[in-house]
Design an enzyme around this catalytic site. Structure first.
Site, PDB file in Angstrom:
ATOM      1  N   ASN A  34      14.067 -19.407 -32.558  1.00 13.32           N
ATOM      2  CA  ASN A  34      12.873 -18.246 -33.858  1.00 13.32           C
ATOM      3  C   ASN A  34      12.675 -17.476 -33.496  1.00 13.32           C
ATOM      4  OD1 ASN A  34      10.017 -17.615 -33.966  1.00 13.32           O
ATOM      5  ND2 ASN A  34      10.253 -19.479 -35.876  1.00 13.32           N
ATOM      6  N   THR A  92      13.424 -20.526 -39.009  1.00 10.85           N
ATOM      7  CA  THR A  92      12.260 -19.625 -39.875  1.00 10.85           C
ATOM      8  C   THR A  92      10.772 -21.038 -39.457  1.00 10.85           C
ATOM      9  OG1 THR A  92      12.124 -20.001 -41.623  1.00 10.85           O
ATOM     10  CG2 THR A  92      13.683 -17.823 -40.581  1.00 10.85           C
ATOM     11  N   GLU A  93       9.662 -20.580 -38.954  1.00 14.19           N
ATOM     12  CA  GLU A  93       8.830 -21.820 -39.311  1.00 14.19           C
ATOM     13  C   GLU A  93       8.256 -22.317 -40.370  1.00 14.19           C
ATOM     14  OE1 GLU A  93       6.724 -17.088 -38.368  1.00 14.19           O
ATOM     15  OE2 GLU A  93       9.005 -18.269 -38.469  1.00 14.19           O
ATOM     16  N   ALA A  94       8.901 -20.963 -41.513  1.00 14.05           N
ATOM     17  CA  ALA A  94       8.896 -21.690 -43.254  1.00 14.05           C
ATOM     18  C   ALA A  94       9.969 -23.006 -43.114  1.00 14.05           C
ATOM     19  CB  ALA A  94       8.523 -20.210 -43.808  1.00 14.05           C
ATOM     20  N   GLY A  95      10.795 -23.028 -42.621  1.00 10.73           N
ATOM     21  CA  GLY A  95      11.240 -24.209 -43.026  1.00 10.73           C
ATOM     22  C   GLY A  95      13.273 -23.562 -42.477  1.00 10.73           C
TER      23      GLY A  95
END
Length: 660
Positions: A297, A323-326
């Site tokens: 990440n 990404t943490e968004a998916g």
């Protein structure tokens, strides 16, 4: 006959009551239901209603200049905000700082997962995320001001372990977004870059008796959407609002990009090379930490450059960026598209990505740093008089197997020059980043040490490593003077033992051939056998054992050399500059134990790093293996010679006795 749920934005917003709890979707500048935010702002400005709302959101959703949730700054509209990021709505953040509204700054992943807890009717969420940071009740409980007094984070003990319990806040209204809706409210996301938490948010509001308002680009006929294409079923949706194109941009900088939406795949070989400046130096050094075949990440700012460096070095196929968004895989986007990816392998919901991160799925993360202190604590959430928020920083930094913090050594006007492989500070930054004590603790250095988490701090002029004694200076850029360029610009004295030069390849404006390091292509050349003296030399100088796969390759290389020797060998291992991922120390000791039991006659090691010697001695002693770790090569070789002499004397002594 099914009800047609398509109504105007004004009609939908009129359903919101005073003091309702409203949640909205959006990630940075992407996937924001702008038409709904605009309609809510318009109604409040014109009528003064609805008042006293609570806003719950994960990542910031706005442009920092008044769009997105930045529209909700009007006095009286909000009474409370629970968010991971305040930086995208500066006027709302200022209201919180001025004690005009109550506020909590929770980790992004926690809020994302709390949506599911709300949907399931659960009282909250147990998590270790946030322990020993400002989120911990012992250090503020995530409250952003004095006006905020209610505790929504509690410290609890379960089976002798500390946990944080986050109280779930019931949701009355959910603003979500999709591409298409049929008249029944079934939603699909074919032109969206991300799906985020829309499903969980809709369930949370619906199961609390609240309303779900979906903003879409278009209406399609009943039966047009295939069942597996529907990401949010119509049973969860109360109202559908069709937005004007300008209010339904993919993000504020892009109207639509089919590659970011996953509709097509495009060539990415033409990505522009970064200029050899401080940002590229930082990105290049951080890229040396990339784990082969690992999951990574990258944060905003300096860490974003790693993606460009990886592409330039042709190592992108050997790592998976997320990404943490998916987004999983592909080339991570930056700027207004941050959070999305071109040619992604797949897009999963944000709360699912944080499940993966929290469970230890990340092999490495590289994140920015605004401040750092002697204990290795890092602040990214509140500094310079601004409330920015932690975003996903706490989830990611606490749970990644390796953490690299990256940023310039000073801020505000820093200028450097790189000539002939040497770095020169032309103009020093006005603001120091390495301070006596961080203003807010977003990452706890002592907690990382307690959990044996490997942590590096990479700048354009030097590299620090987190140790039990605090920050240790381990690498210095060529041309940089430690006293003049490093220590003189720090508010504390780091540990300085035996710093080595940063890799010279970093400072040449040509490819570094990083793929050789990443794939251990030179590993066999590091192992050589002296048949006359029966000594196996293993040169691990400057080698980095990042993941278990690296260790497996090393073991196989050594075993192959020992088998060719045809006898047990006297091994001399050079660990100068050798780095071992903290999480692999015990595994490494197990490998040494195996080699000593099966292939080595004697073993000696040498390393100038006192920290590494201590770690290895501790790990080997635990397994009952004699460590024999020396500081210098000469000591190690002398030990081998003396051991061989003793063995020779033992072999001779029976013959001497019989002759007598």
């Amino acid at each position: 006959m099914r009800k047609n749920k398509v109504i105007s934005a004004e009609e939908a917003i009129a359903l919101i009551r005073e003091n309702d709890v409203v949640t909205t979707t959006g990630f940075v500048q992407s996937c924001i239901p702008e038409a709904l935010h605009a309609a809510l702002e318009k109604r409040f400005v014109e009528t003064g209603s609805p008042r006293g709302l609570t806003l719950i959101m994960t990542a910031g959703a706005g442009d920092s200049k008044g769009l997105g949730t930045g529209r909700l700054h009007h006095d009286g509209l909000l009474s409370r905000v629970i968010a991971a990021n305040f930086g995208r709505m500066p006027k709302v953040a200022k209201a919180a700082q001025d004690n005009l509204i109550r506020g909590y700054n929770l980790p992004q992943g926690v809020i994302s997962q709390l949506y599911r807890a709300c949907a399931a009717g659960q009282p909250g969420l147990f998590s270790k995320v946030g322990l020993k940071t400002y989120v911990d009740p012992r250090h503020g409980g995530a409250k952003v001001n004095e006006l905020t007094t209610e505790d929504i984070v509690k410290l609890v003990e379960v089976d002798g372990e500390e946990w944080l319990f986050y109280t779930a806040t019931k949701i009355d209204v959910a603003f979500i977004r999709a591409t298409s809706a049929d008249p029944s409210g079934n939603l699909s996301y074919e032109k969206e870059a991300l799906t985020l938490d829309c499903l969980a948010q809709a369930m949370a509001a619906r199961n609390n008796g609240g309303i779900v308002i979906a903003q879409v680009e278009r209406i399609v006929d009943d039966g047009y959407l295939l069942p597996k294409d529907v990401r949010v079923p119509g049973i969860l949706v109360d109202c559908v609002v069709v937005a004007e194109p300008e209010m339904h941009r993919m993000n504020y900088g892009v109207m639509h990009d089919a590659a970011l939406a996953g509709e097509i795949r495009v060539p990415v070989t033409g990505i522009r090379r970064m200029a050899l400046n401080e940002r590229k130096i930082i990105a290049r050094r951080a890229a040396f930490e990339l784990p082969p075949n690992g999951v990574v990440n990258l944060g905003v700012g300096a860490p974003e450059g790693i993606s460009s460096v990886a592409n330039e070095e042709k190592i992108t196929p050997y790592i998976t960026l997320t990404t943490e968004a998916g987004a999983v895989g592909g080339v991570l986007a930056s700027g207004s598209s941050f959070g999305a990816a071109t040619n992604a392998d797949c897009i999963i919901d944000q709360n699912q990505m944080f499940d993966f991160y929290d469970g230890g799925g990340l092999d490495m993360t590289c994140l920015g740093m605004a401040e750092c202190d002697a204990a290795g604590n890092v602040n990214t959430s509140r500094f310079g008089g601004k409330l920015n928020g932690c975003g996903g920083f706490i989830n990611i930094s606490q749970n990644a197997r390796t953490v690299v913090f990256a940023g310039t050594f000073t801020a505000g006007g820093l200028e450097i020059a790189v000539n002939d492989g040497q770095v020169r500070v032309v103009n020093e930054g006005k603001a120091r980043k390495f301070v006596t004590q961080v203003q807010q603790n977003t990452f706890s250095g002592p907690y990382a040490v307690e959990r044996s988490q490997p942590v590096l701090y990479v700048t354009e002029r030097c590299v620090f490593q987190l140790t039990p004694e605090g920050l240790e200076l381990i690498e210095v850029a060529p041309g940089i003077d430690i006293e003049r360029d490093i220590l003189a610009h720090m508010d504390f004295a780091p540990v300085v033992r035996n710093p080595v030069p940063m890799d010279p390849r970093i400072f040449r404006d040509e490819p570094m051939e990083l793929i050789s390091d990443l794939l251990n292509l030179d590993l066999k050349s590091r192992v050589s056998y002296d048949g006359e003296r029966n000594i196996l030399f293993v040169n691990l100088e400057g080698w980095y054992c990042r993941v278990k796969g690296d260790m497996d390759e090393l073991r196989m290389t050594i075993v192959e050399a020992c088998r060719k020797a045809g006898q047990r060998v006297n091994a001399v291992i050079n660990h100068d500059g050798f780095r071992l991922n903290e999480s692999l120390v015990d595994d490494y000791a197990g490998m040494v134990q195996y080699l000593q039991a099966n292939y080595y006659a004697t073993t000696t090691r040498y390393a100038t790093s006192a920290f590494l010697r201590l770690k290895m001695e501790e790990a080997l002693n635990k397994r009952g293996v004699a460590p024999h770790v020396f500081e210098r090569k000469e000591e190690a070789q002398a030990f081998v010679s003396s051991t061989e002499d003793k063995k020779a004397r033992k072999r001779i002594s029976p013959a001497v006795a019989s002759a007598a």
